[in-house]
Design an enzyme around this catalytic site. Structure first.
Site, short mmCIF file in Angstrom:
data_model
loop_
_atom_site.label_atom_id
_atom_site.label_comp_id
_atom_site.label_asym_id
_atom_site.label_seq_id
_atom_site.Cartn_x
_atom_site.Cartn_y
_atom_site.Cartn_z
N GLU A 47 37.49 51.70 57.47
CA GLU A 47 37.88 50.29 57.51
C GLU A 47 39.38 50.13 57.30
O GLU A 47 40.02 49.28 57.92
CB GLU A 47 37.11 49.47 56.46
CG GLU A 47 35.66 49.21 56.83
CD GLU A 47 35.50 48.33 58.08
OE1 GLU A 47 36.41 47.55 58.39
OE2 GLU A 47 34.47 48.47 58.76
N TYR A 130 38.14 40.42 54.03
CA TYR A 130 37.30 40.93 55.11
C TYR A 130 36.86 42.38 54.83
O TYR A 130 35.69 42.73 54.96
CB TYR A 130 38.04 40.87 56.46
CG TYR A 130 37.41 41.82 57.45
CD1 TYR A 130 36.21 41.51 58.06
CD2 TYR A 130 37.98 43.09 57.68
CE1 TYR A 130 35.59 42.41 58.90
CE2 TYR A 130 37.37 43.99 58.53
CZ TYR A 130 36.18 43.64 59.13
OH TYR A 130 35.55 44.54 59.94
N ASP A 148 35.75 39.04 60.90
CA ASP A 148 37.05 39.35 61.49
C ASP A 148 37.21 38.59 62.80
O ASP A 148 36.35 37.76 63.15
CB ASP A 148 37.23 40.86 61.68
CG ASP A 148 36.30 41.42 62.74
OD1 ASP A 148 35.41 40.67 63.23
OD2 ASP A 148 36.45 42.59 63.11
#
Ligand code: SF4
Length: 366
Positions: A47, A130, A148
């Site tokens: 991520e 996020y 997102d």
């Protein structure tokens, strides 16, 4: 469409929509290295790498990074230079520093185990709202959704949501849509499926004929796909004029300025720029502001150009001019970069365009 979940679409409609998405994902999910084991460490690293970097570029870097630091413990025990070296080429090095810092924090604060709680994740360096939601959902099956740009695009089209998605109401509404669709106990698959649909099918130019939601999507039914998500129109944006400088010395070096670690373009290297007061002369104003910050005087050159770009509610008019400066030491956050190195430095995209124009001398020259 109201600012809430549509009343007529209750119970089974949502379950069917979710199931169709999950079925599509199970048949179409890309084979990615962080989708083998779903360890929290691998999900976290992936991520962070995926922030500001395209998926296909990340795959090779991810494999390389994992071979160097296969566990959170290995990362925490490495020195920063090793970590930066494994990150080399991926850009935005602040992310690598945050990964390293967080690994060490997790060792001391959580006994080497990443927390599963979204709020605790968000409190760690380099993990925003996020990313915390995505890690909590994908690594730990926590009932949350990482929203997102892909997810916003998909959901505003599915529900044909007509409001500005950057407003507080818009953000709240999109998060509510996402939570309403989230199936119990399947946060990992659901989060990835939504992101994958946005990445592969429901992009800027949606491939509706390949979409599992083609028959349900309200924007597709209304023909409004291309108008979703709604962004402030140029007419609604407020104009802001900025004067920027491409400052060079006799050795073909260029001055860049590192942005603070928060706000727009955090940590990137930008051209020196100043927001223009109304009616101020861009060249005189730039020279005065730069001298105030550095104590140095620049001399304006002939080359200049201008560029418009949009940022949230702002329509920015960038007026750029070339200047020359003696080869002197610069105070932080300013620094000299050799022209050949500028391509490897993370630079905001509008400034990258200005640099290309300057070095090409093709556009904006007079
Ligand atoms: S039908 Fe088209 S617009 Fe609607 S979600 Fe699918 S790809 Fe996106």
């Amino acid at each position: 469409m109201p600012n809430s979940v549509p009343i007529a679409m209750t119970g089974p409609w949502y379950e069917d929509v979710t199931q169709e998405l999950l079925n599509w994902f199970s048949a179409n999910a890309r084979d990615l290295p962080w989708r083998c084991h779903y360890t929290p460490y691998e999900i976290w690293v992936s991520e962070i790498m995926l922030q500001q970097t395209q998926m296909l570029r990340v795959v090779g870097y991810f494999r390389h990074f994992m071979s160097r630091f296969p566990t959170l413990q290995a990362l925490a025990h490495a020195n920063l230079e090793e970590v930066l070296s494994a990150w080399e080429g991926l850009g935005y090095y602040r992310r690598a520093k945050s990964l390293h810092e967080t690994a060490r924090l997790v060792m001391t604060q959580y006994g080497g185990v990443l927390p599963s709680d979204q709020e605790k994740l968000e409190a760690l360096p380099g993990i925003g709202h996020y990313t915390a939601a995505a890690i909590a959902a994908i690594a730990f099956e926590q009932p949350t959704v990482g929203v997102d740009a892909n997810v916003v695009r998909v959901l505003t089209r599915l529900f044909d949501y007509p409001e500005d998605v950057r407003s507080v109401t818009g953000k709240t509404c999109i998060e509510r849509f996402a939570r309403t669709l989230l199936p119990r106990g399947q946060a990992r698959a659901f989060n990835q499926a939504l992101m994958e649909l946005g990445a592969l099918i429901c992009g800027r130019k949606p491939l509706c004929t390949d979409c599992p939601w083609q028959k349900r999507c309200l924007a597709h039914a209304h023909g409004s796909e291309s108008q979703r998500p709604v962004q402030p129109s140029p007419a609604q944006r407020q104009l802001r004029s900025v004067t920027a400088g491409l400052i060079v010395d006799s050795q073909r070096r260029l001055v860049l300025c590192q942005r603070p670690n928060h706000g727009i373009w955090a940590n990137l290297w930008a051209l020196p720029e100043f927001t223009l007061q109304s009616n101020a002369d861009p060249v005189a104003y730039f020279s005065t502001c730069f001298a105030r910050q550095t104590g140095l005087s620049v001399r304006a050159l002939h080359w200049h150009t201008e560029l418009r770009h949009a940022y949230t509610k702002w329509q920015i008019l960038l007026q750029a001019r070339a200047y020359c400066l003696e080869s002197v030491d610069l105070p932080k956050p300013f620094a000299w970069f050799a022209a050949c190195d500028v391509a490897h430095v993370p630079v905001p995209s509008p400034h990258r365009t200005l640099l290309e124009r300057f070095f090409d001398r093709k556009a904006g020259r007079n």
